[in-house]
Design a protein around this motif. Sequence first.
Motif, PDB file in Angstrom:
ATOM      1  N   TYR A 126     -26.240  70.807 -19.214  1.00 32.54           N
ATOM      2  CA  TYR A 126     -24.979  69.907 -19.258  1.00 32.54           C
ATOM      3  C   TYR A 126     -24.228  70.201 -17.930  1.00 32.54           C
ATOM      4  O   TYR A 126     -23.824  71.400 -17.398  1.00 32.54           O
ATOM      5  N   TYR A 140     -15.874  64.150 -17.353  1.00 32.22           N
ATOM      6  CA  TYR A 140     -16.829  64.079 -18.657  1.00 32.22           C
ATOM      7  C   TYR A 140     -17.878  65.111 -18.402  1.00 32.22           C
ATOM      8  O   TYR A 140     -18.170  65.816 -17.432  1.00 32.22           O
ATOM      9  N   SER A 159     -26.749  61.167 -22.092  1.00 32.85           N
ATOM     10  CA  SER A 159     -25.430  60.747 -22.522  1.00 32.85           C
ATOM     11  C   SER A 159     -24.470  61.413 -22.095  1.00 32.85           C
ATOM     12  O   SER A 159     -24.441  62.578 -21.174  1.00 32.85           O
ATOM     13  N   SER A 160     -23.070  60.868 -22.028  1.00 32.98           N
ATOM     14  CA  SER A 160     -21.879  61.504 -21.677  1.00 32.98           C
ATOM     15  C   SER A 160     -20.858  61.524 -22.474  1.00 32.98           C
ATOM     16  O   SER A 160     -20.845  60.450 -23.237  1.00 32.98           O
ATOM     17  N   LYS A 161     -19.997  62.387 -22.467  1.00 32.49           N
ATOM     18  CA  LYS A 161     -18.924  62.615 -23.511  1.00 32.49           C
ATOM     19  C   LYS A 161     -17.840  62.949 -22.717  1.00 32.49           C
ATOM     20  O   LYS A 161     -17.557  63.930 -21.639  1.00 32.49           O
ATOM     21  N   LYS A 162     -16.638  62.320 -22.753  1.00 34.33           N
ATOM     22  CA  LYS A 162     -15.325  62.834 -22.419  1.00 34.33           C
ATOM     23  C   LYS A 162     -14.591  63.925 -22.878  1.00 34.33           C
ATOM     24  O   LYS A 162     -14.514  63.825 -24.060  1.00 34.33           O
ATOM     25  N   ILE A 163     -14.553  64.984 -22.096  1.00 35.83           N
ATOM     26  CA  ILE A 163     -13.926  66.108 -22.508  1.00 35.83           C
ATOM     27  C   ILE A 163     -12.277  66.319 -21.909  1.00 35.83           C
ATOM     28  O   ILE A 163     -12.025  67.401 -22.434  1.00 35.83           O
TER      29      ILE A 163
END
Length: 410
Positions: free
Chosen positions: A214, A255, A266-270
């Motif tokens: 990650y 991200y 996959s990408s996730k906004k954090i």
Amino acid sequence: MSQQDNRKFVALLSERVAAVLVMVAVCCAAMVGYATTTYTVNVFADGQIIPVKTSARNPEAIVATAGITVGEDDLVDDSSFHVGSDAEDGNAIIVYRAVPVTFYEKGKKLVQVKAAGTVADAVEKAGIEFENADTTDVDPDTLLKKNMKINILRSYKIKLVVDGKKRSVDYAAGTVSDVLKREGIKLGKDDVVKPGLSKTLKPGSKIVVKRVKYVTREVEKIIKYGTQTKQSGVLAEGLKRVARQGRDGSKTVTYEDKIVNGKVVSSKKIGEVVNVKAVDKVVVIGTRGAGANRVTNIEGSGAPTSYIKTFHGPATAYTAKAGAKTASGAVARRGLVAVNPKQIPYGSKLYIVADDGTVYGYCTAADTGGFVTNGSGTLVDLYMDSYGECTQWGKRNVTIYVISWGNGRV
């Protein structure tokens, strides 16, 4: 040779002979001391521990000293035996008795032998050859027991996929974890293995190792400004004025990317941080003549229904001490405004309304604004009764409706 020289020679010879005799004596004493040095050894046999005090160097001789008879198939393990060490330091000899064990392969009896030690020793004694990943169903280091049954497990090929690359490996027994260790594959903390590490395999099985990590990254993004609309009965129907220009803002978005075998899956906004806020554009839309309520000025008069000319631009505010006079000679008061006399002559009748709908109302050009010479670009300076009102007004864009031109006098 003189008699004196003869005496010197004899004396020197006597000294050397004496030295040699001393060295011989020392060596003999050391050899005798070594030969008589004793130490203790623990002999383990038949469930007993027999301590033996000995000076012997041969394990078999020490076992015989303990009164233990070793059979043809018995095994003497001297891996923990060290000449000169004591039993309290772990000096030991172990005698394993031979027992009958039977080997099976694919459910059929293969061979029976009398062996001592471990399963691995029995395999060697039986002359069973292993290839590739062949093994037994009992751990090779397990001590043999009487009448033990041991199954031979022949290896077969399974598929192993690591980092997206396929290959075949040999497998006979053990878990997925055992296979990976044997193949020298190290796992990262986020790596995914299917089937699980504790699973056993069968022909046709496949192990898939996905390298997972990650990674966080930051992206600068523009915040687009929006547009707000307001209605004004001061402006004619269909007429639009921009009361405030819009301005884009900016933000930093963080991200977290999931990367599998080197590819982002996959990408996730954090997280998100606004660096500069966006300012919406404000547009005033005229409704006069469309049945909208008229906006009245501060003196209660309605907006003009006819006018000669309009000006549009920034307006500021000012105040003065009671009794102070304007450039035209009139006493400063609300309803008198400062202008550029070359643009709007003194005595001109005006109506002023801000783009945001705030009405100053009907007024007269009676003073000269300081903006005429300071280059600020201001169009008009509105007189207010207090400094607080001036501060509240600040600087706003306005529309000046010229109802009539003045003649230079108020």
